[in-house]
Design a protein around this motif. Structure first.
Motif, PDB file in Angstrom:
ATOM      1  N   LYS A  46       0.815  -1.186   0.000  1.00 50.12           N
ATOM      2  CA  LYS A  46       0.000   0.000   0.000  1.00 50.12           C
ATOM      3  C   LYS A  46       0.865   1.259   0.000  1.00 50.12           C
ATOM      4  N   VAL A  47       2.018   1.176   0.608  1.00 50.78           N
ATOM      5  CA  VAL A  47       2.904   2.334   0.718  1.00 50.78           C
ATOM      6  C   VAL A  47       3.378   2.799  -0.655  1.00 50.78           C
ATOM      7  N   THR A  48       3.750   1.843  -1.502  1.00 51.35           N
ATOM      8  CA  THR A  48       4.293   2.202  -2.807  1.00 51.35           C
ATOM      9  C   THR A  48       3.259   2.934  -3.651  1.00 51.35           C
ATOM     10  N   LEU A  49       2.063   2.396  -3.746  1.00 51.04           N
ATOM     11  CA  LEU A  49       1.055   3.047  -4.588  1.00 51.04           C
ATOM     12  C   LEU A  49       0.547   4.339  -3.958  1.00 51.04           C
ATOM     13  N   LYS A  50       0.480   4.404  -2.648  1.00 53.15           N
ATOM     14  CA  LYS A  50       0.108   5.660  -2.003  1.00 53.15           C
ATOM     15  C   LYS A  50       1.120   6.735  -2.374  1.00 53.15           C
ATOM     16  N   ARG A  51       2.390   6.373  -2.327  1.00 51.56           N
ATOM     17  CA  ARG A  51       3.446   7.332  -2.693  1.00 51.56           C
ATOM     18  C   ARG A  51       3.334   7.700  -4.172  1.00 51.56           C
ATOM     19  N   LEU A  52       3.087   6.719  -5.031  1.00 54.01           N
ATOM     20  CA  LEU A  52       2.902   6.995  -6.454  1.00 54.01           C
ATOM     21  C   LEU A  52       1.779   7.996  -6.662  1.00 54.01           C
ATOM     22  N   PHE A  53       0.650   7.790  -5.997  1.00 55.30           N
ATOM     23  CA  PHE A  53      -0.504   8.684  -6.157  1.00 55.30           C
ATOM     24  C   PHE A  53      -0.220  10.061  -5.565  1.00 55.30           C
ATOM     25  N   ASP A  54       0.616  10.121  -4.529  1.00 55.50           N
ATOM     26  CA  ASP A  54       1.000  11.413  -3.954  1.00 55.50           C
ATOM     27  C   ASP A  54       1.861  12.222  -4.920  1.00 55.50           C
ATOM     28  N   ILE A  55       2.822  11.551  -5.567  1.00 50.58           N
ATOM     29  CA  ILE A  55       3.736  12.291  -6.448  1.00 50.58           C
ATOM     30  C   ILE A  55       3.203  12.439  -7.864  1.00 50.58           C
ATOM     31  N   HIS A  56       2.255  11.586  -8.248  1.00 50.13           N
ATOM     32  CA  HIS A  56       1.681  11.672  -9.597  1.00 50.13           C
ATOM     33  C   HIS A  56       0.223  11.227  -9.543  1.00 50.13           C
ATOM     34  N   PRO A  57      -0.668  12.101  -9.074  1.00 46.70           N
ATOM     35  CA  PRO A  57      -2.081  11.724  -8.878  1.00 46.70           C
ATOM     36  C   PRO A  57      -2.771  11.172 -10.118  1.00 46.70           C
ATOM     37  N   GLU A  58      -2.318  11.569 -11.299  1.00 51.57           N
ATOM     38  CA  GLU A  58      -2.944  11.087 -12.528  1.00 51.57           C
ATOM     39  C   GLU A  58      -2.826   9.577 -12.683  1.00 51.57           C
ATOM     40  N   ALA A  59      -1.856   8.976 -11.999  1.00 52.33           N
ATOM     41  CA  ALA A  59      -1.677   7.520 -12.088  1.00 52.33           C
ATOM     42  C   ALA A  59      -2.889   6.766 -11.547  1.00 52.33           C
ATOM     43  N   GLN A  60      -3.692   7.417 -10.723  1.00 53.19           N
ATOM     44  CA  GLN A  60      -4.881   6.767 -10.182  1.00 53.19           C
ATOM     45  C   GLN A  60      -5.859   6.360 -11.284  1.00 53.19           C
ATOM     46  N   GLN A  61      -5.811   7.046 -12.421  1.00 51.44           N
ATOM     47  CA  GLN A  61      -6.703   6.716 -13.539  1.00 51.44           C
ATOM     48  C   GLN A  61      -6.467   5.286 -14.034  1.00 51.44           C
ATOM     49  N   GLU A 110      -0.403  -4.404  -5.999  1.00 51.77           N
ATOM     50  CA  GLU A 110       0.547  -4.512  -4.881  1.00 51.77           C
ATOM     51  C   GLU A 110       1.139  -5.919  -4.824  1.00 51.77           C
ATOM     52  N   LYS A 111       0.298  -6.909  -4.966  1.00 52.21           N
ATOM     53  CA  LYS A 111       0.761  -8.297  -4.933  1.00 52.21           C
ATOM     54  C   LYS A 111       1.600  -8.610  -6.170  1.00 52.21           C
ATOM     55  N   ALA A 112       1.148  -8.139  -7.323  1.00 48.45           N
ATOM     56  CA  ALA A 112       1.826  -8.453  -8.579  1.00 48.45           C
ATOM     57  C   ALA A 112       3.231  -7.863  -8.633  1.00 48.45           C
ATOM     58  N   ILE A 113       3.405  -6.657  -8.124  1.00 47.01           N
ATOM     59  CA  ILE A 113       4.728  -6.032  -8.219  1.00 47.01           C
ATOM     60  C   ILE A 113       5.743  -6.750  -7.332  1.00 47.01           C
ATOM     61  N   VAL A 114       5.307  -7.201  -6.171  1.00 44.28           N
ATOM     62  CA  VAL A 114       6.204  -7.964  -5.296  1.00 44.28           C
ATOM     63  C   VAL A 114       6.586  -9.279  -5.978  1.00 44.28           C
ATOM     64  N   LEU A 115       5.609  -9.968  -6.529  1.00 43.65           N
ATOM     65  CA  LEU A 115       5.892 -11.225  -7.227  1.00 43.65           C
ATOM     66  C   LEU A 115       6.783 -11.018  -8.444  1.00 43.65           C
ATOM     67  N   LEU A 116       6.564  -9.922  -9.162  1.00 45.88           N
ATOM     68  CA  LEU A 116       7.382  -9.642 -10.347  1.00 45.88           C
ATOM     69  C   LEU A 116       8.844  -9.458  -9.957  1.00 45.88           C
ATOM     70  N   PHE A 117       9.110  -8.608  -8.973  1.00 42.41           N
ATOM     71  CA  PHE A 117      10.500  -8.386  -8.585  1.00 42.41           C
ATOM     72  C   PHE A 117      11.129  -9.656  -8.037  1.00 42.41           C
ATOM     73  N   ASP A 118      10.400 -10.404  -7.262  1.00 39.17           N
ATOM     74  CA  ASP A 118      10.909 -11.669  -6.744  1.00 39.17           C
ATOM     75  C   ASP A 118      11.270 -12.603  -7.900  1.00 39.17           C
ATOM     76  N   SER A 119      10.389 -12.710  -8.872  1.00 43.11           N
ATOM     77  CA  SER A 119      10.633 -13.588 -10.023  1.00 43.11           C
ATOM     78  C   SER A 119      11.826 -13.121 -10.847  1.00 43.11           C
ATOM     79  N   VAL A 120      11.900 -11.831 -11.091  1.00 44.68           N
ATOM     80  CA  VAL A 120      13.003 -11.290 -11.889  1.00 44.68           C
ATOM     81  C   VAL A 120      14.332 -11.577 -11.214  1.00 44.68           C
ATOM     82  N   PHE A 121      14.417 -11.334  -9.920  1.00 45.37           N
ATOM     83  CA  PHE A 121      15.680 -11.560  -9.219  1.00 45.37           C
ATOM     84  C   PHE A 121      16.053 -13.035  -9.192  1.00 45.37           C
ATOM     85  N   GLN A 122      15.071 -13.918  -9.188  1.00 45.47           N
ATOM     86  CA  GLN A 122      15.358 -15.346  -9.218  1.00 45.47           C
ATOM     87  C   GLN A 122      15.763 -15.817 -10.617  1.00 45.47           C
TER      88      GLN A 122
END
Length: 160
Positions: free
Chosen positions: A1-16, A35-47
């Motif tokens: 939740k922190v990442t997307l909250k920060r994204l929406f704070d710095i670039h509100p248009e991303a909420q669209q 939120e779930k997908a981004i964690v899984l993506l980075f985990d998969s990429v690093f593996q």
């Protein structure tokens, strides 16, 4: 939740992209799924990065196609990189990145995001968008994933 909250704070248009105009239930559902997908993506990429680089490229290609289908323009990726870094430094690491770590993060994130954005079909986004584009500076130049890193990024402005 922190990442997307920060994204929406710095670039509100991303909420669209997450369906803010489709009601709170749709918005919350899309945010939770991402939120779930981004964690899984980075985990998969690093593996996969050392053991299965070809498969990793296929995964990132699919992620790019999906981002295009949901209207995630490449210009949003620098903001997401900034938001992820903020979340890591603020909530998951004992201290902020050193300059060396910051440069390493930018290198890793830009490599991943460049591969994803390479596969975003801008025609799909433009066809489904009811917004007009204007050229304007949009974010950290060192992490900009626009079509060309030497020009301004594109920021959508609503039609009037």
């Amino acid at each position: 939740k922190v990442t997307l909250k920060r994204l929406f704070d710095i670039h509100p248009e991303a909420q669209q992209v997450f369906g803010i105009d489709q009601g709170p239930a749709v918005f919350k559902s899309k945010v939770t799924a991402h939120e779930k997908a981004i964690v899984l993506l980075f985990d998969s990429v690093f593996q996969m990065v050392l053991q299965q680089p070809d498969f990793m490229e296929q995964v990132l290609q699919q992620v790019g196609v999906r981002h295009g289908q949901v209207g995630a323009h490449p210009r949003l990726f620098p903001y997401m990189g900034e938001a992820i870094q903020y979340a890591l430094e603020t909530y998951f690491l004992p201290q902020p990145f050193t300059e060396e770590e910051h440069q390493a993060w930018e290198h890793v994130y830009s490599g991943i995001s460049d591969e994803i954005t390479r596969h975003i079909d801008l025609d799909i986004i433009e066809e489904s968008s009811e917004e007009t584009e204007t050229r304007e500076e949009c974010g950290p130049r060192d992490m900009c994933s626009s079509a060309s890193n030497d020009g301004p990024c594109i920021r959508n402005q609503p039609n009037e």
